[in-house]
Design an enzyme around this catalytic site. Structure first.
Site, PDB file in Angstrom:
ATOM      1  N   HIS A  47      44.705  28.510  51.210  1.00  0.00           N
ATOM      2  CA  HIS A  47      44.275  29.792  50.643  1.00  0.00           C
ATOM      3  C   HIS A  47      43.308  30.553  51.546  1.00  0.00           C
ATOM      4  O   HIS A  47      43.410  31.772  51.668  1.00  0.00           O
ATOM      5  CB  HIS A  47      43.605  29.587  49.281  1.00  0.00           C
ATOM      6  CG  HIS A  47      44.503  28.973  48.272  1.00  0.00           C
ATOM      7  ND1 HIS A  47      44.641  27.614  48.133  1.00  0.00           N
ATOM      8  CD2 HIS A  47      45.334  29.542  47.352  1.00  0.00           C
ATOM      9  CE1 HIS A  47      45.515  27.356  47.185  1.00  0.00           C
ATOM     10  NE2 HIS A  47      45.956  28.498  46.695  1.00  0.00           N
ATOM     11  N   GLU A  59      38.611  23.719  50.184  1.00  0.00           N
ATOM     12  CA  GLU A  59      39.135  23.966  51.522  1.00  0.00           C
ATOM     13  C   GLU A  59      38.006  24.042  52.553  1.00  0.00           C
ATOM     14  O   GLU A  59      38.140  23.538  53.673  1.00  0.00           O
ATOM     15  CB  GLU A  59      40.030  25.219  51.488  1.00  0.00           C
ATOM     16  CG  GLU A  59      41.230  24.981  50.551  1.00  0.00           C
ATOM     17  CD  GLU A  59      42.252  26.102  50.500  1.00  0.00           C
ATOM     18  OE1 GLU A  59      42.122  27.082  51.274  1.00  0.00           O
ATOM     19  OE2 GLU A  59      43.205  25.995  49.691  1.00  0.00           O
ATOM     20  N   ARG A  90      29.248  39.569  24.931  1.00  0.00           N
ATOM     21  CA  ARG A  90      29.289  41.031  25.026  1.00  0.00           C
ATOM     22  C   ARG A  90      30.232  41.556  23.944  1.00  0.00           C
ATOM     23  O   ARG A  90      31.341  41.046  23.780  1.00  0.00           O
ATOM     24  CB  ARG A  90      29.806  41.467  26.396  1.00  0.00           C
ATOM     25  CG  ARG A  90      28.778  41.383  27.505  1.00  0.00           C
ATOM     26  CD  ARG A  90      29.319  42.016  28.778  1.00  0.00           C
ATOM     27  NE  ARG A  90      28.258  42.425  29.665  1.00  0.00           N
ATOM     28  CZ  ARG A  90      27.735  41.644  30.614  1.00  0.00           C
ATOM     29  NH1 ARG A  90      28.193  40.429  30.802  1.00  0.00           N
ATOM     30  NH2 ARG A  90      26.767  42.111  31.370  1.00  0.00           N
ATOM     31  N   ARG A 103      19.945  41.993  29.903  1.00  0.00           N
ATOM     32  CA  ARG A 103      20.832  42.088  28.752  1.00  0.00           C
ATOM     33  C   ARG A 103      20.093  42.409  27.455  1.00  0.00           C
ATOM     34  O   ARG A 103      20.715  42.728  26.450  1.00  0.00           O
ATOM     35  CB  ARG A 103      21.640  40.800  28.615  1.00  0.00           C
ATOM     36  CG  ARG A 103      22.664  40.577  29.733  1.00  0.00           C
ATOM     37  CD  ARG A 103      23.867  41.495  29.593  1.00  0.00           C
ATOM     38  NE  ARG A 103      24.408  41.442  28.260  1.00  0.00           N
ATOM     39  CZ  ARG A 103      25.125  40.423  27.759  1.00  0.00           C
ATOM     40  NH1 ARG A 103      25.414  39.393  28.510  1.00  0.00           N
ATOM     41  NH2 ARG A 103      25.568  40.456  26.513  1.00  0.00           N
TER      42      ARG A 103
HETATM   43  N1  URA Z   1      27.510  39.014  36.515  1.00  0.00           N
HETATM   44  C1  URA Z   1      27.655  38.411  35.310  1.00  0.00           C
HETATM   45  O1  URA Z   1      28.367  37.414  35.177  1.00  0.00           O
HETATM   46  N2  URA Z   1      27.002  38.929  34.245  1.00  0.00           N
HETATM   47  C2  URA Z   1      26.220  40.031  34.332  1.00  0.00           C
HETATM   48  O2  URA Z   1      25.673  40.477  33.331  1.00  0.00           O
HETATM   49  C3  URA Z   1      26.083  40.646  35.604  1.00  0.00           C
HETATM   50  C4  URA Z   1      26.740  40.110  36.674  1.00  0.00           C
END
Ligand code: URA
Length: 254
Positions: free
Chosen positions: A4, A77, A165, A220
């Site tokens: 790959h 790899e 989310r 977040r």
């Molecule tokens: N990458 C992720 O996995 N989550 C985020 O909130 C930002 C970047």
């Protein structure tokens, strides 16, 4: 020639260090920052690679794509070609409310919310970073003017439900992940990303050395998507930090 990554042993010229961004688009920039004479090696699917020289050591920069399955292919790899020290650089979402954006986050251990690592070791096996790579990444982060946090990362196979989310097509998060954000927050987990559990588990099973530094581009507790102005500064911080971290590792441990 590896299936790959399309590299063979002669192409990496005895390198032992590899930098692993997720994004193929970040490989050239990262390599040229380490060494203005860095040269392209190969590009196939999500795996783009360059070879740089830093402090007389050859360094491979090779992208992994997003998430555990493609990371596992790159690791298999690259390790077979003789790479020993695996430094992941990437972006992340902060979980703890006091983490400013951008900040650097160095992973000491990962919560294994991925699937790929379970193909290598049972879930009781720890996804922990190499202490010398952690020390080097801390030295690297100190070379930037951004805050640095060191601790545990939640590493998920999915960007959306696995990181709880709700801004998704269905708006539904399966029961398994409902309230998981609050749970990780209460358990002092620093951040979410999608590769460190796979990286740290697999590299430990190989008896090799890995670590992970991420830049928080969102917190977040406040937002789901980053501001463009944050992205430029974030990329700059990561570049400064990884160059210094490699120099530190070569000077102190090689
Ligand atoms: N990458 C992720 O996995 N989550 C985020 O909130 C930002 C970047």
């Amino acid at each position: 020639m590896k299936y790959h990554i399309k590299l063979d042993k002669s192409m990496i010229e005895g390198s032992e260090h590899v930098i692993l961004p997720g994004d193929p688009g970040r490989v050239k920039k990262t390599a040229l920052l380490l060494d203005p004479q860095a040269k392209p090696l190969a590009s196939n699917r999500e795996f783009t690679s360059y070879l740089a020289t830093l402090n007389n050591k050859k360094i491979v920069v090779c992208s992994t794509g997003i998430g555990g399955p493609s990371v596992s292919i790159a690791l298999e790899e690259l390790a077979a070609l003789g790479l020993k020290y695996f430094f992941r650089i990437g972006t992340t979402g902060a979980i703890q409310p006091d983490i400013k954006v951008p900040s650097l986050i160095i992973t000491t251990g990962a919560v294994r919310l991925d699937g790929a690592s379970t193909h290598y070791a049972p879930i009781e096996y720890p996804a922990v970073a190499d202490i010398e790579i952690v020390n080097s990444l801390i030295a690297g982060a100190k070379a930037t003017d951004s805050p640095c946090h060191v601790g545990i990362t939640a590493s998920s196979d999915t960007f959306y439900p696995g990181q709880e989310r709700y801004d998704t097509f269905t708006g539904y998060v399966p029961k398994k992940f409902q309230n998981s954000f609050e749970e990780w927050k209460r358990l002092s987990v620093l951040n979410y990303e999608m590769e460190s559990a796979t990286l740290l588990t697999i590299i430990n099973t190989f008896g090799l050395h890995a670590g992970c530094i991420s830049v928080a581009i969102v917190n977040r507790n406040k937002e789901e998507a980053p501001d463009d102005s944050i992205l430029e500064k974030s990329e700059q911080d990561l570049a400064i930090a990884i160059k210094k971290a490699l120099e530190y590792h070569i000077d102190n441990y090689c």
